[in-house]
Write an enzyme that holds these catalytic residues in place. Sequence first.
Site, mmCIF file in Angstrom:
data_model
loop_
_atom_site.group_PDB
_atom_site.id
_atom_site.type_symbol
_atom_site.label_atom_id
_atom_site.label_comp_id
_atom_site.label_asym_id
_atom_site.label_seq_id
_atom_site.Cartn_x
_atom_site.Cartn_y
_atom_site.Cartn_z
ATOM 1 N N SER A 1 21.608 -28.295 30.866
ATOM 2 C CA SER A 1 23.071 -28.297 30.824
ATOM 3 C C SER A 1 23.608 -28.764 32.163
ATOM 4 C CB SER A 1 23.598 -26.894 30.502
ATOM 5 O OG SER A 1 25.006 -26.916 30.304
ATOM 6 N N ASP A 2 24.753 -29.402 32.129
ATOM 7 C CA ASP A 2 25.396 -29.824 33.363
ATOM 8 C C ASP A 2 26.903 -29.849 33.132
ATOM 9 O OD1 ASP A 2 24.626 -30.961 36.131
ATOM 10 O OD2 ASP A 2 26.296 -32.204 35.471
#
Length: 197
Positions: free
Chosen positions: A72-73
């Site tokens: 995730s970012d």
Amino acid sequence: MSNSAKKLILASTSIYRRELLERLRIPFSVVSPQVDETPLAGESTIDLALRLAKAKAAAVSREHPDAWVIGSDQVADLCGAAIGKPGNFERAIAQLQLMRGATVTFQTALCLMRGDLQTTLNVPTEVKFRKLSDEALEAYLLAEEPYDCAGSAKSEGLGISLLEAIKSDDPTALIGLPLIALSGLLRDAGFDIPPKK
């Protein structure tokens, strides 16, 4: 196959993502993905977030091919420009002054990967910041020190007082991991959520 029989890894060093994933009450481990997060020339904030989420999952998946890996970012977008983690008070106050009275879109990308199987998606969150005085912004930063958060404000803490409105399909996306979307992806992968007793 039970949740404990499946291997799940969070490819992240973020304590916020770890705390969010713990809400689902399924066993997981954490591995640092070691990914260069430098934006590419001309890369949009959405493309950057999606690329990094996928790169983080892929980096860990190569070392753990039998595991489901979550990457995730998050990238904060103000008028098309990426706003990163400030790192210190001076950069944080400059960010908050820039965002005062503005709407910032937080692009939170998610990738679930196992070997050649992968799903990558983005959950945007629009955040309208209040027009507050420098004194109020400084007081907030000294109280919460959110220097490791993109956009310099923790909505799950005192930072909520800096905001006028939040628009999102998933309130956890703003904190860093969209659990509504992730729950669906994990169910599709065969995880029991909520877990069976």
